[in-house]
Scaffold this active site. Sequence first.
Site, PDB file in Angstrom:
ATOM      1  N   VAL A 131       0.909  -1.147   0.000  1.00 27.55           N
ATOM      2  CA  VAL A 131       0.000   0.000   0.000  1.00 27.55           C
ATOM      3  C   VAL A 131       0.952   1.201   0.000  1.00 27.55           C
ATOM      4  O   VAL A 131       1.502   1.552   1.042  1.00 27.55           O
ATOM      5  CB  VAL A 131      -0.944  -0.015   1.227  1.00 27.55           C
ATOM      6  CG1 VAL A 131      -1.822   1.222   1.245  1.00 27.55           C
ATOM      7  CG2 VAL A 131      -1.801  -1.285   1.221  1.00 27.55           C
ATOM      8  N   PRO A 132       1.208   1.784  -1.167  1.00 28.03           N
ATOM      9  CA  PRO A 132       2.376   2.647  -1.393  1.00 28.03           C
ATOM     10  C   PRO A 132       2.301   4.067  -0.825  1.00 28.03           C
ATOM     11  O   PRO A 132       2.272   5.052  -1.566  1.00 28.03           O
ATOM     12  CB  PRO A 132       2.492   2.660  -2.914  1.00 28.03           C
ATOM     13  CG  PRO A 132       1.080   2.518  -3.385  1.00 28.03           C
ATOM     14  CD  PRO A 132       0.420   1.607  -2.392  1.00 28.03           C
ATOM     15  N   CYS A 133       2.357   4.161   0.485  1.00 24.58           N
ATOM     16  CA  CYS A 133       2.334   5.478   1.126  1.00 24.58           C
ATOM     17  C   CYS A 133       3.586   6.297   0.805  1.00 24.58           C
ATOM     18  O   CYS A 133       3.572   7.515   0.928  1.00 24.58           O
ATOM     19  CB  CYS A 133       2.134   5.345   2.634  1.00 24.58           C
ATOM     20  SG  CYS A 133       3.315   4.244   3.430  1.00 24.58           S
ATOM     21  N   HIS A 134       4.653   5.628   0.344  1.00 20.29           N
ATOM     22  CA  HIS A 134       5.874   6.351  -0.022  1.00 20.29           C
ATOM     23  C   HIS A 134       5.658   7.235  -1.254  1.00 20.29           C
ATOM     24  O   HIS A 134       6.453   8.131  -1.510  1.00 20.29           O
ATOM     25  CB  HIS A 134       7.033   5.369  -0.262  1.00 20.29           C
ATOM     26  CG  HIS A 134       6.791   4.386  -1.359  1.00 20.29           C
ATOM     27  ND1 HIS A 134       6.064   3.223  -1.157  1.00 20.29           N
ATOM     28  CD2 HIS A 134       7.160   4.381  -2.669  1.00 20.29           C
ATOM     29  CE1 HIS A 134       6.006   2.553  -2.302  1.00 20.29           C
ATOM     30  NE2 HIS A 134       6.663   3.233  -3.233  1.00 20.29           N
ATOM     31  N   ARG A 135       4.578   7.036  -1.983  1.00 21.43           N
ATOM     32  CA  ARG A 135       4.306   7.820  -3.194  1.00 21.43           C
ATOM     33  C   ARG A 135       3.613   9.149  -2.908  1.00 21.43           C
ATOM     34  O   ARG A 135       3.240   9.859  -3.835  1.00 21.43           O
ATOM     35  CB  ARG A 135       3.461   6.998  -4.170  1.00 21.43           C
ATOM     36  CG  ARG A 135       4.185   5.764  -4.681  1.00 21.43           C
ATOM     37  CD  ARG A 135       3.352   4.964  -5.665  1.00 21.43           C
ATOM     38  NE  ARG A 135       4.009   3.696  -5.955  1.00 21.43           N
ATOM     39  CZ  ARG A 135       3.378   2.616  -6.383  1.00 21.43           C
ATOM     40  NH1 ARG A 135       2.063   2.650  -6.582  1.00 21.43           N
ATOM     41  NH2 ARG A 135       4.046   1.505  -6.612  1.00 21.43           N
TER      42      ARG A 135
END
Length: 167
Positions: A131-135
Amino acid sequence: MTSTRQHTVVDSPYGALTLVAADGVLSGLYMTGQRHRPDEESFGERVAAAEEPFPEVVRQLTAYFAGELTEFSVPVRLEGTAFQRSVWEQLVRIPYGQTWSYGRLAAELGKPGASRAVGLANGKNPVGIIVPCHRVIGASGSMTGYGGGIERKVRLLEFESRGAGAR
């Protein structure tokens, strides 16, 4: 209602990753030293990465880190408030190799004034990378907060931008 929890630890280019499953579904992916990382005692029994449900998660993470996978398909169980879950569910819509600002994420949720609340929910994402919260970045393009640390965030975004550019 209590769920059966298990966990395993796998290596990655970004350090050890702790994978946690609740009732056989991935519910946590935590990095070493991650902010908002739950206590180890809450992870349940430690099992081998070869035990269900972890083999498919490990296979997809390995393919992702090899630059062969840009979208995960493993089921996840996101445990949090309704608002947090709505933020986390929106994160998977951010395309590989791209970033959105906290403001855009708030607008996509239909809550344009909630970028601060979106940032707080983003920081508590229990299933990092998949779940790409780094984006999610600051409106100015700044690398604001990341539970796994700013250095890891920058490295993940650089990794994805190289892969996205090659496609």
